[in-house]
Each structure stands twice: as structure tokens, then as C-alpha cells.
Design an enzyme around this catalytic site. Structure first.
Site, PDB file in Angstrom:
ATOM      1  N   GLU A  93       0.857  -1.188   0.000  1.00 29.41           N
ATOM      2  CA  GLU A  93       0.000   0.000   0.000  1.00 29.41           C
ATOM      3  C   GLU A  93       0.893   1.238   0.000  1.00 29.41           C
ATOM      4  OE1 GLU A  93      -2.023  -0.670   3.660  1.00 29.41           O
ATOM      5  OE2 GLU A  93      -3.423  -2.128   2.819  1.00 29.41           O
ATOM      6  N   HIS A 110      -4.124   0.163   6.217  1.00 27.63           N
ATOM      7  CA  HIS A 110      -3.804  -0.240   7.574  1.00 27.63           C
ATOM      8  C   HIS A 110      -3.098   0.873   8.340  1.00 27.63           C
ATOM      9  CE1 HIS A 110      -4.383  -3.893   5.246  1.00 27.63           C
ATOM     10  NE2 HIS A 110      -4.780  -4.449   6.376  1.00 27.63           N
TER      11      HIS A 110
END
Lengths: 80, 305
Positions: B219, B260
């Protein structure tokens, strides 16, 4: 005296007023621990416990300029 | 072959009487050749059993009952008690600790990682789903119930490393559907500070003769990908790596939070495009869609044979 629980940060006094250094530290820290102020590097104390130990600040400036003190491991510092 | 665990691996489940741990224990016992869960630990619950696994008050009791060193532990205790649980495991000789628990205080995680390093042990997680060696063993909730995990994961040449537990299974399922099995899949956790990064696991895959390629889920934000790129360039890794990066839209939405904990707090200037460029410099190809992963892997394996 820092109220942080996780880490503390010390900036080398003679160079802490350098505006270039302050701007660099403000730019690299992902959790905004550093701010470029009129007097140079300012530590944003309320953000100290947000540190993710990424070492970006240590790597961005000349060796010894920034010391990250591990409050969770007394006597130890973060090493790049 | 595999990394981290194999059919001989013994482990305990700390916090085994909790609801999630009870399910996780069942899943691990049922999967593959059946995990060797030699005990569970929940203080005050000595003498009970969970799916036939004896429960102890302490890790020391579990080790004494087993009569030999225990290889690993899956830690599922609440955040406030996780540090003590991990320290207890490490002090009793456990060398592989999978921490499922999320929202552990950052200082606690840092201390756990430091102690693990001092003890020659490895931590996977926190906030992860664990490790799976397809058709053999799983350690943690990865893949879910055994029958579901058996559909998503198959044995083969691809090592999988992912910051997201769910995406570990999603990517592996896509590979499986395309006829590409996995050697080992590791959910490394999505928190800001974790025990094992991509670059720390890659040498293990390098040493595994079954592994011919690596797929990672990543990510925007964080330094782990830069660390991986540097490792690949410095080591001359034999393994082709295909990455899938979620959250590319963040480049068009400055200030947007995505993913996250590690991504949210580290996503200041590490944009998706910068990260993709950094990976590309190291020869790591980035898939734009999950469905592209199998063909990219196949092509990369073919060119390295």
C-alpha cells in the site's frame, strides 16, 4: 522534560537553528514530530508517541544531528 | 520445502480459550496434515482443553508437559496483555511468535521486537493472520476454516508476503485459480511497527528451493518497500518479484487516509507513484490489477529459468 512515553528526540544545538535542516526534518517525518519554526527545528512534543521508528529523520541529516532516545529501552538510541 | 514452519512445527496458542482462538485452533488442527498444537495457555484455565488441546496457566507448564522445546506460539490475548504474553513465550524458548492481536501500544511492540532480536527469535505481526504452507500446515487464522483454506491455497513455487491478511488469501486464491501454487504465504501485519518486513523474509525465500518467485501486497506509505528494493539491488536476489499496490487513487487525493495503520501514519510523501518507481528501479514489477498477477509471475519465472 518530555512527557512522551515512547521516544524522545534531541537535536544537536549548534545546528538546530538551521532553516534548511528544519525544513528537511519537517518534510521527512511521516508523523509530524518536527516543525520548521522561526528559530529553526521545533519538536512537536504531542506527536512524539506517534513515532514509527522509521529512521527517516536520522537518515535525512548529518550523523549525530538527531538523536532518537528509546524511552522503552533505557540508555538506548535508535540507530540508522 | 517452505519457510518458517513445516509439518514438524510445534506451537501453542496463547489466549486459547478466547472465542477467536477457539476457532483458530480448530482451523489449524483440521488443515493440511494437522497442526501440532501441543498446548494452549490462558491463566486460570489449567486443566481444561480446547478441541483436545490441553490448556495451561503458563507457557512454562506447556513446555514441561510437552517435554521439549516448543517452536512457536500464536498470540491472541487482548492488547494490554500481549507484551507479557510474548515475553513469556520468548523467555521459555519459543523462537517464532505470530501475534494476531491488533491495537497493541507502539512502545509494547517495540519492546517485543527488541527482545525477540535479543533471543534470536522472530515475530510475525502484530495485527496479522499468520503463516500457511499449502496442504501442510497453517499457523494462525490465515485462509479461515480448513476447507476454505484448501480451496484458496495450493502448493507451488510462489512465495506470498502481504501487509493485509485478507489480501494474502485473495492473491493466493488468484494464483491458485491460475494454476500457480504457493510455497509459503505470510501475513506480516498492517501495523506501523511489525516484527518481520518484506526484506527480512526475502532471504528465507531465497534459501527455499521450492520458491521461484515472490508476490507481495503493498500500500502507499511506509518504508518497507524501499527497504525491499534496496535489499534486492544489494543482494542480487534470484527471485523475481511481482507487487500489487492498492490505494493508487491516493495520489489524486492528497491527505486521504487509506489502508492499515502503517499506511495511515506513514503516508505523507510516499505516494503510490513514487513507490512504484522505486520498486521498478529494483526490477520489481507492479501489477495494476490482481488478475494480472498470475501472468506476470508466469512470465517472470519463465525468463529466469
Amino acid at each position: 522534560m518530555s512527557e512522551a512515553l515512547f521516544i524522545d528526540v534531541r537535536v544537536d544545538e549548534p545546528t538546530s537553528g538551521d532553516p534548511g535542516l528544519a525544513a528537511k526534518l519537517e518534510e521527512v517525518c511521516p508523523v509530524d514530530i518536527f516543525r520548521a519554526g522561526p528559530e529553526g527545528v521545533e519538536i512537536v512534543r504531542e506527536n512524539l508517541d506517534e513515532c514509527v521508528l522509521c529512521e527517516l529523520c536520522i537518515n535525512a541529516v548529518p550523523a549525530g544531528t538527531i538523536r532518537v532516545i528509546k524511552l522503552y529501552a533505557p540508555g538506548e538510541e535508535l540507530r540508522a | 520445502m517452505s519457510i518458517l514452519i513445516d509439518e514438524r512445527t510445534t506451537f501453542i496458542v496463547q489466549g486459547i480459550t478466547g472465542r477467536e482462538a477457539v476457532n483458530l485452533t480448530r482451523e489449524c488442527l483440521d488443515y493440511g496434515k494437522g497442526a501440532k498444537i501441543v498446548g494452549g495457555v490462558t491463566p486460570g484455565r489449567l486443566g481444561r482443553d480446547v478441541h483436545g488441546v490441553p490448556v495451561f496457566d503458563t507457557v512454562a507448564q506447556a513446555v514441561a508437559h510437552h517435554g521439549a522445546a516448543i517452536d512457536g506460539s500464536v498470540v491472541t490475548v487482548p492488547p494490554a496483555f500481549t507484551k507479557d504474553a510474548v515475553f513469556e513465550a520468548l523467555e521459555n524458548g519459543v523462537k517464532l511468535v505470530v501475534i494476531v492481536t491488533e491495537r497493541i501500544p507502539r512502545g509494547d511492540v517495540a519492546q517485543m521486537v527488541e527482545l525477540a532480536g535479543d533471543r534470536g527469535a522472530r515475530i510475525i505481526g502484530p495485527n496479522c493472520l499468520g503463516i500457511i504452507v499449502p496442504d501442510v500446515i497453517k499457523m494462525g487464522g490465515i485462509g479461515g476454516p480448513a476447507k476454505d483454506a484448501a480451496k484458496s491455497y495450493s502448493s507451488g513455487p510462489v512465495g506470498v508476503i502481504s501487509r493485509s491478511g485478507g489480501m494474502t488469501t485473495e492473491m493466493s486464491s488468484t494464483l491458485t485459480a491460475a494454476g500457480l501454487g504457493q510455497s509459503t504465504a505470510v501475513s506480516i501485519g498492517g501495523d506501523a511497527i511489525i516484527g518481520s518486513s518484506y526484506a527480512e523474509l526475502l532471504p528465507l525465500f531465497e534459501a527455499d528451493s521450492q520458491t521461484e518467485a515472490i508476490v507481495i501486497y503493498t500500500e502507499p506509505g511506509g518504508r518497507m518497500e524501499a527497504e525491499l528494493a534496496r535489499y534486492v539491488l544489494d543482494s542480487g536476489s534470484r527471485l523475481p518479484i511481482v507487487a500489487f499496490m492498492a490505494g493508487r487513487f491516493m495520489d489524486e487525493m492528497p491527505g486521504m487516509s487509506f489502508g492499515h495503520a502503517g499506511t495511515i501514519v506513514e503516508g505523507k510523501e510516499d505516494t503510490a507513484s513514487e513507490k512504484i518507481a522505486r520498486l521498478a528501479e529494483a526490477g520489481i514489477v507492479v501489477a495494476e490489477e490482481i488478475s494480472q498477477i498470475p501472468e506476470l509471475v508466469r512470465g517472470r519465472i519463465a525468463t529466469t529459468v
